[in-house]
Scaffold this active site. Structure first.
Site, PDB file in Angstrom:
ATOM      1  N   TRP A 150       0.799  -1.230   0.000  1.00  0.00           N
ATOM      2  CA  TRP A 150       0.000   0.000   0.000  1.00  0.00           C
ATOM      3  C   TRP A 150       0.830   1.277   0.000  1.00  0.00           C
ATOM      4  O   TRP A 150       0.305   2.357  -0.172  1.00  0.00           O
ATOM      5  CB  TRP A 150      -0.968   0.042   1.183  1.00  0.00           C
ATOM      6  N   ASN A 151       2.120   1.186   0.224  1.00  0.00           N
ATOM      7  CA  ASN A 151       2.819   2.446   0.521  1.00  0.00           C
ATOM      8  C   ASN A 151       3.110   3.330  -0.683  1.00  0.00           C
ATOM      9  O   ASN A 151       3.020   4.546  -0.566  1.00  0.00           O
ATOM     10  CB  ASN A 151       4.076   2.199   1.367  1.00  0.00           C
ATOM     11  N   LYS A 174      -2.347  -7.621  -8.639  1.00  0.00           N
ATOM     12  CA  LYS A 174      -3.185  -7.512  -7.443  1.00  0.00           C
ATOM     13  C   LYS A 174      -2.602  -6.416  -6.553  1.00  0.00           C
ATOM     14  O   LYS A 174      -1.577  -6.597  -5.905  1.00  0.00           O
ATOM     15  CB  LYS A 174      -3.215  -8.834  -6.674  1.00  0.00           C
ATOM     16  N   GLY A 227       6.359  -6.461  -0.530  1.00  0.00           N
ATOM     17  CA  GLY A 227       5.565  -6.455   0.696  1.00  0.00           C
ATOM     18  C   GLY A 227       6.435  -6.793   1.884  1.00  0.00           C
ATOM     19  O   GLY A 227       7.664  -6.715   1.814  1.00  0.00           O
ATOM     20  N   GLY A 228       5.807  -7.187   2.966  1.00  0.00           N
ATOM     21  CA  GLY A 228       6.535  -7.512   4.182  1.00  0.00           C
ATOM     22  C   GLY A 228       7.272  -8.849   4.050  1.00  0.00           C
ATOM     23  O   GLY A 228       6.899  -9.688   3.232  1.00  0.00           O
ATOM     24  N   GLU A 249      10.646  -8.155  -3.149  1.00  0.00           N
ATOM     25  CA  GLU A 249      11.162  -6.882  -2.623  1.00  0.00           C
ATOM     26  C   GLU A 249      10.531  -6.727  -1.254  1.00  0.00           C
ATOM     27  O   GLU A 249       9.333  -6.460  -1.142  1.00  0.00           O
ATOM     28  CB  GLU A 249      10.752  -5.706  -3.519  1.00  0.00           C
ATOM     29  N   LEU A 250      11.330  -6.917  -0.202  1.00  0.00           N
ATOM     30  CA  LEU A 250      10.731  -7.019   1.131  1.00  0.00           C
ATOM     31  C   LEU A 250      11.148  -5.845   2.022  1.00  0.00           C
ATOM     32  O   LEU A 250      11.486  -4.779   1.522  1.00  0.00           O
ATOM     33  CB  LEU A 250      11.105  -8.376   1.723  1.00  0.00           C
ATOM     34  N   CYS A 283      10.123   1.062   2.548  1.00  0.00           N
ATOM     35  CA  CYS A 283      10.982  -0.091   2.824  1.00  0.00           C
ATOM     36  C   CYS A 283      12.412   0.360   3.079  1.00  0.00           C
ATOM     37  O   CYS A 283      13.146  -0.279   3.804  1.00  0.00           O
ATOM     38  CB  CYS A 283      10.926  -1.044   1.648  1.00  0.00           C
TER      39      CYS A 283
HETATM   40  P1  NDP Z   1       2.057  -7.183   2.948  1.00  0.00           P
HETATM   41  O1  NDP Z   1       3.177  -8.136   2.868  1.00  0.00           O
HETATM   42  O2  NDP Z   1       1.070  -7.333   4.031  1.00  0.00           O
HETATM   43  O3  NDP Z   1       1.204  -7.197   1.591  1.00  0.00           O
HETATM   44  C1  NDP Z   1       1.767  -7.016   0.336  1.00  0.00           C
HETATM   45  C2  NDP Z   1       0.819  -7.540  -0.718  1.00  0.00           C
HETATM   46  O4  NDP Z   1       0.709  -8.964  -0.587  1.00  0.00           O
HETATM   47  C3  NDP Z   1      -0.608  -7.010  -0.582  1.00  0.00           C
HETATM   48  O5  NDP Z   1      -1.164  -6.842  -1.869  1.00  0.00           O
HETATM   49  C4  NDP Z   1      -1.283  -8.135   0.171  1.00  0.00           C
HETATM   50  O6  NDP Z   1      -2.663  -8.143   0.039  1.00  0.00           O
HETATM   51  C5  NDP Z   1      -0.653  -9.329  -0.495  1.00  0.00           C
HETATM   52  N1  NDP Z   1      -0.770 -10.574   0.271  1.00  0.00           N
HETATM   53  C6  NDP Z   1      -1.025 -10.725   1.597  1.00  0.00           C
HETATM   54  N2  NDP Z   1      -1.043 -12.037   1.920  1.00  0.00           N
HETATM   55  C7  NDP Z   1      -0.781 -12.724   0.777  1.00  0.00           C
HETATM   56  C8  NDP Z   1      -0.654 -14.111   0.447  1.00  0.00           C
HETATM   57  N3  NDP Z   1      -0.781 -15.055   1.367  1.00  0.00           N
HETATM   58  N4  NDP Z   1      -0.380 -14.444  -0.822  1.00  0.00           N
HETATM   59  C9  NDP Z   1      -0.219 -13.515  -1.771  1.00  0.00           C
HETATM   60  N5  NDP Z   1      -0.341 -12.182  -1.523  1.00  0.00           N
HETATM   61  C10 NDP Z   1      -0.610 -11.792  -0.271  1.00  0.00           C
HETATM   62  O7  NDP Z   1       2.742  -5.766   2.939  1.00  0.00           O
HETATM   63  P2  NDP Z   1       2.054  -4.364   3.199  1.00  0.00           P
HETATM   64  O8  NDP Z   1       1.007  -4.108   2.181  1.00  0.00           O
HETATM   65  O9  NDP Z   1       1.707  -4.300   4.636  1.00  0.00           O
HETATM   66  O10 NDP Z   1       3.273  -3.371   2.869  1.00  0.00           O
HETATM   67  C11 NDP Z   1       4.243  -3.059   3.777  1.00  0.00           C
HETATM   68  C12 NDP Z   1       5.475  -3.927   3.600  1.00  0.00           C
HETATM   69  O11 NDP Z   1       5.981  -3.825   2.286  1.00  0.00           O
HETATM   70  C13 NDP Z   1       6.602  -3.477   4.490  1.00  0.00           C
HETATM   71  O12 NDP Z   1       7.124  -4.554   5.235  1.00  0.00           O
HETATM   72  C14 NDP Z   1       7.658  -2.940   3.553  1.00  0.00           C
HETATM   73  O13 NDP Z   1       8.948  -3.059   3.988  1.00  0.00           O
HETATM   74  C15 NDP Z   1       7.401  -3.685   2.321  1.00  0.00           C
HETATM   75  N6  NDP Z   1       7.853  -2.908   1.168  1.00  0.00           N
HETATM   76  C16 NDP Z   1       8.992  -3.304   0.509  1.00  0.00           C
HETATM   77  C17 NDP Z   1       9.487  -2.566  -0.539  1.00  0.00           C
HETATM   78  C18 NDP Z   1      10.691  -3.015  -1.291  1.00  0.00           C
HETATM   79  O14 NDP Z   1      10.829  -2.661  -2.446  1.00  0.00           O
HETATM   80  N7  NDP Z   1      11.596  -3.770  -0.723  1.00  0.00           N
HETATM   81  C19 NDP Z   1       8.844  -1.351  -0.985  1.00  0.00           C
HETATM   82  C20 NDP Z   1       7.668  -1.030  -0.240  1.00  0.00           C
HETATM   83  C21 NDP Z   1       7.204  -1.799   0.787  1.00  0.00           C
HETATM   84  P3  NDP Z   1      -3.558  -7.378   1.143  1.00  0.00           P
HETATM   85  O15 NDP Z   1      -3.278  -5.937   0.978  1.00  0.00           O
HETATM   86  O16 NDP Z   1      -4.929  -7.749   0.808  1.00  0.00           O
HETATM   87  O17 NDP Z   1      -3.118  -7.918   2.491  1.00  0.00           O
END
Ligand code: NDP
Length: 491
Positions: A150-151, A174, A227-228, A249-250, A283
């Protein structure tokens, strides 16, 4: 409230579930749009559409034509940045000033990868076997699942879509359940640019209801995820069952290291920007400031003084410097970490609570928060908070700084503040991070590879490296000898 539809096979489509959910504006805490709640059925339809586009019209286009479409899309985005930036701000609460900057920059990824599309070349191998001609082809993978957080919704999607499409793949995207609205508006621009139906599909909904079926779908060739790290780990495990390609990318716990020989004005600015820009919801946040012992107290005083001036408020107001936290669960998580840090014995020198000033309205604000006396073993020094919370740790010398900086499961980025070229080179070599900034912070470009070491991820986005994440190499052998060799031995 506008009720959106998903983009599947070139058609705007209601979800099979017949359900929508509310997207909430983090500043007003009020719902402002209705997002389709997708399910396995929608994922199946979207992957089928992406697959048929991959084997159909998209494949028959020349690479030059693909590139032209990407560049046309870049132009359409460039003409629409103000509207898109405002939508992102309403949906995720990030500053309009920041989102405008991102939107103004996003077209460059489409221009750059549009330009690369027809420069994907194989090689002729001077093979060791006589009478054989051997060459390689770089081929697309197929259907890519792009899953984004979402960020920075559109920027992070662009980092996947631009190279994936340039390489000739098709995509099912997605977005995060918390910030899907800009994806629909973006999808319309793909249509306007003239992308064939099914090349880009958008399925919205929850991680377990859309993300999982997408990752595990047998016809998805690659998962490109941001994501996370916990979610990333589970995505990685699920993708492994299908032997899929994966880019992750975490998160991060990046160190911003200030030496006593640094330009201290620039360093104060850089440390504040590293953690408080984007309300710490990046991130690459420099969430650990490592300060050389000899300048520790005066430097901390300067940091406190600058951070205390940060103006919280309506993210749509261009003078606001710190906006709300994007989601209510994340707001609660950040405050929980503030509590943990206090319990661990870190000293809270600034902020440390919810933002309650009148200009914060109903928004989910956390005050810019600074902890000193943080020890490397504390949770606040190790775990990603993803909010405006800075931990300050002292260090004795270069060796100590490297030891503390690398003492983390993450490895996304690091900052070094020094006027010594020797020190800059030594530190940039020894820091375990995918990006090292020297005398700057938070700089990214479409030209430079971005990604993590260790638990911060796998693979690279941006730059020439990124297009190879969406290609696979085929080796082609042609016999030109005209002979019939012994069939019972390897040639
Ligand atoms: P999440 O990991 O919670 O979610 C990321 C995406 O994955 C969302 O679209 C989420 O859907 C989806 N998702 C959740 N569960 C599953 C699953 N089991 N299988 C497949 N997809 C799934 O991250 P946040 O949205 O909370 O974002 C914050 C995180 O992202 C932070 O930890 C940050 O560090 C990281 N981030 C990393 C970056 C990088 O480039 N390294 C850049 C920006 C952020 P839903 O929204 O419905 O839960």
């Amino acid at each position: 409230m506008k009720k959106y539809q998903m983009l599947i096979g070139g058609a705007w489509t209601d979800p099979a579930s017949g359900n929508w959910f509310e997207s909430v504006n983090p500043f007003t805490a009020a719902p402002w749009a209705l997002v389709p709640r997708g399910s396995t059925e929608d994922v199946d339809r979207a992957v089928a559409a992406a697959r048929s586009a991959f084997y159909g019209e998209w494949r028959s286009l020349t690479a030059t034509a693909r590139g032209a479409l990407l560049r046309r899309l870049g132009d359409l985005i460039a003409a629409d940045t103000l509207r898109l930036a405002e939508i992102e701000t309403k949906d995720n609460g990030k500053l309009l000033a920041e989102m405008r900057g991102q939107l103004n920059y996003i077209p460059q990824w489409f221009y750059y990868f549009g330009g690369l599309a027809d420069k994907i070349e194989g090689r002729v191998i001077p093979i060791d076997k006589p009478g054989v001609f051997n060459f390689t082809r770089e081929e697309p993978l197929g259907v890519i699942a792009a899953i984004t957080p979402w960020n920075s919704p559109l920027l992070l999607a662009t980092w996947k879509l631009a190279p994936a499409l340039a390489a000739g793949n098709t995509v099912v995207w997605k977005p995060s359940e918390f910030s899907s609205v800009s994806a629909f508006e973006f999808g319309e621009l793909f249509e306007k640019a003239g992308f064939p139906p099914g090349v880009v599909n958008i399925v919205t909904g929850y991680g377990n209801e859309v993300g999982e079926p997408l990752v595990t779908h047998q016809h998805v060739a690659k998962v490109a995820f941001t994501g996370g790290d916990r979610t990333g780990e589970s995505v990685y495990q699920q993708a492994a069952r299908g032997i899929k390609h994966v880019t992750l990318e975490l998160g991060g716990k990046s160190a911003n290291i200030v030496f006593d020989d640094a330009d201290l004005d620039a360093a104060v600015n850089g440390v504040v920007s590293g953690i408080f820009a984007a309300t710490g919801q990046t991130c690459i946040a420099g969430s650990r400031a490592l300060i050389h012992r000899s300048i520790y107290e005066p430097f901390v005083d300067r940091l406190l003084a600058l951070a205390a001036t940060a103006r919280m408020g309506n993210p749509l107001d261009l003078t606001t410097q710190v906006g709300p936290i994007t989601t209510r669960p994340q707001y609660e998580k950040v405050l929980q970490y503030v509590g943990i840090a206090k319990e661990e014995g870190a000293i809270c020198r600034l902020g440390g609570g919810p933002g309650k000033r009148p200009e914060c309205g109903e928004g989910w604000f956390v005050e810019p928060t600074i902890f000193t006396d943080v020890r490397p073993e504390m949770r606040i020094a190790n775990e990603e908070v993803f909010g405006p919370v800075l931990s300050i740790l002292p260090f004795e010398d270069e060796e100590d700084a490297i030891r503390i900086a690398n003492n983390t499961v993450y490895g996304l980025a690091a900052g070094v503040w020094t006027t010594s070229i020797r020190r800059a080179l030594v530190m940039s070599e020894r820091l375990e991070a995918g990006t090292v900034w020297v005398n700057t912070y938070r700089a990214v470009s479409y030209m430079s590879p971005f990604g993590g070491y260790k638990r911060s991820g796998i693979g690279r986005e941006s730059g020439v490296d990124a297009i190879h994440e969406y290609l696979q190499t085929k080796s082609v052998w042609i016999d030109i000898s005209g002979n019939s060799p012994n069939p019972f031995v390897m040639r």
